[in-house]
Scaffold this motif. Structure first.
Motif, mmCIF file in Angstrom:
data_model
loop_
_atom_site.group_PDB
_atom_site.id
_atom_site.type_symbol
_atom_site.label_atom_id
_atom_site.label_comp_id
_atom_site.label_asym_id
_atom_site.label_seq_id
_atom_site.Cartn_x
_atom_site.Cartn_y
_atom_site.Cartn_z
ATOM 1 N N SER A 6 0.831 -1.193 0.000
ATOM 2 C CA SER A 6 0.000 0.000 0.000
ATOM 3 C C SER A 6 0.872 1.251 0.000
ATOM 4 O O SER A 6 2.080 1.202 0.257
ATOM 5 C CB SER A 6 -0.891 0.013 1.243
ATOM 6 O OG SER A 6 -0.096 0.182 2.405
ATOM 7 N N LYS A 8 0.848 3.564 2.168
ATOM 8 C CA LYS A 8 1.356 3.791 3.524
ATOM 9 C C LYS A 8 2.548 2.893 3.821
ATOM 10 O O LYS A 8 3.516 3.312 4.467
ATOM 11 C CB LYS A 8 0.243 3.551 4.543
ATOM 12 C CG LYS A 8 0.528 4.147 5.910
ATOM 13 C CD LYS A 8 -0.724 4.115 6.764
ATOM 14 C CE LYS A 8 -0.527 4.896 8.053
ATOM 15 N NZ LYS A 8 -1.754 4.936 8.870
ATOM 16 N N ALA A 61 0.590 10.797 -2.522
ATOM 17 C CA ALA A 61 -0.303 10.252 -1.497
ATOM 18 C C ALA A 61 -1.369 11.262 -1.102
ATOM 19 O O ALA A 61 -1.052 12.395 -0.720
ATOM 20 C CB ALA A 61 0.503 9.848 -0.264
ATOM 21 N N THR A 65 -4.875 8.556 2.739
ATOM 22 C CA THR A 65 -3.896 7.508 3.048
ATOM 23 C C THR A 65 -3.243 7.737 4.406
ATOM 24 O O THR A 65 -2.628 6.828 4.964
ATOM 25 C CB THR A 65 -2.783 7.464 1.987
ATOM 26 O OG1 THR A 65 -2.020 8.688 2.047
ATOM 27 C CG2 THR A 65 -3.357 7.281 0.590
#
Length: 345
Positions: A6, A8, A61, A65
């Motif tokens: 992901s 993150k 991002a 997120t």
């Protein structure tokens, strides 16, 4: 085929490398200096901050997120370690799991190597119920549970330091007042249950507010200053003005459709979305290398920020309050660094 990490998870891998490069083997230089008059000054590592702030821009991002605001959390916890506080006591930690209570650290130091390996495997696994470590710090205030971004706590002392961070890159007219009003309520909620904890608030603001909404910028700076002067609110407040290229802008509307659900989760009314802490291990080193070589340029506009909102004053005040609220036998390294400040500007 392994799932794609992901956004993150990718961010954590890059953040960790930046922090590791800034403090090889966890060794930090003393950030404290003393001027000719003997006044202490905390000197933040702004170079590391700009690199961390470049990560969400590189990854494109969005706010949903959690990565843009996370860059501030990582930097504040890094600065607290520079100040001399225990790396395991300051959350988020520099490695996964990000939150690890002191008694567990003590246990890991006492068991055999085989037992330690098994325990670490469990701790680094996904968050409960699969794993044993939490991915966020939820602190009970007077009236409700609040997720706090940067925390220092232990079993004996309870919460010693609680810092909340917010970031705003757009929609200044619509959201600026809401974020500060929420923060004032959160401060009272936490302060009333934990009066001895050092309580702080850091606000990241994109520099374009001075062109798009100059009156709002002036009002917001004044309000943040007042927020740090209230007897029942924050002990210190910090403002970071972030400048980066227009072509790097991403969607950062903090009033997105999912925001209400996130606030309920923070209050403990709905389950918060959890992400496997071990996900960062899936990110290839070559991908991290590529990111570090291509981080977008970020500038911190320090001249626009009043002295009482400067990050150096903020970190220094947080450290001072923690030290003065504990016995001399606690936080020895932090005390030593502050006492042995080097001569400088």
């Amino acid at each position: 085929m392994a799932a794609e990490p992901s956004t993150k998870a990718k961010a954590w891998a890059i953040f960790d490398r930046i922090v590791s490069d800034a403090a090889p083997e966890g060794v930090h230089t003393n950030p404290w200096t003393k001027d000719d008059s003997g006044a202490l000054k905390y000197n933040p590592d702004y170079e590391t901050l700009t690199r961390l702030l470049g990560v969400p821009l590189y990854l494109k991002a969005e706010t949903t997120t959690g990565v843009p605001a996370l860059a501030l959390d990582v930097w504040v916890s890094y600065e607290l370690r520079r100040a001399g506080f225990d790396a395991d006591a300051v959350w988020p930690r520099p490695t996964a799991p990000r939150i690890l209570p002191g008694p567990i650290v003590s246990l890991l130091e006492k068991v055999t190597a085989k037992e330690r390996e098994t325990l670490w495997k469990r701790l680094r696994a996904a968050t409960p119920p699969t794993g044993a470590a939490a991915s966020s710090a939820n602190i009970l205030g007077k009236n409700y549970v609040k997720q706090v971004d940067v925390v220092m706590a232990n079993w004996a002392a309870g919460p010693e330091l609680l810092i909340s961070t917010k970031r705003m890159d757009s929609s200044f007219g619509k959201n600026a007042a809401n974020r500060v009003e929420e923060s004032y309520g959160d401060a009272k909620n936490l302060r009333l249950r934990h009066p001895l904890a050092a309580l702080g608030f850091m606000y990241g603001l994109r520099s374009t507010i001075f062109e798009e909404a100059p009156d709002k910028a002036e009002w917001l700076i004044d309000l943040l200053q007042k927020l740090g002067r209230e007897d029942d609110a924050y002990h210190a407040v910090s403002l970071i003005i972030i400048e980066y290229g227009a072509h790097l802008a991403v969607t950062t509307d903090t009033d997105d459709p999912g925001d209400g659900e996130d606030r309920l989760a923070e209050a403990g009314l709905t389950p918060a979305a959890e992400e496997p802490e071990g996900a960062a291990e899936l990110v290839e080193e070559s991908e991290v290398d590529a990111a570090l070589a291509n981080l977008p340029a970020v500038v911190i506009q320090r001249a626009r920020v009043p002295e009482d909102l400067q990050p150096g004053y903020f970190i220094g005040e947080m450290a001072r309050r923690v030290i003065e609220a504990t016995p001399v036998t606690h936080h020895r390294e932090a005390r030593f660094r502050r006492t042995n400040a080097t001569s400088g500007a």
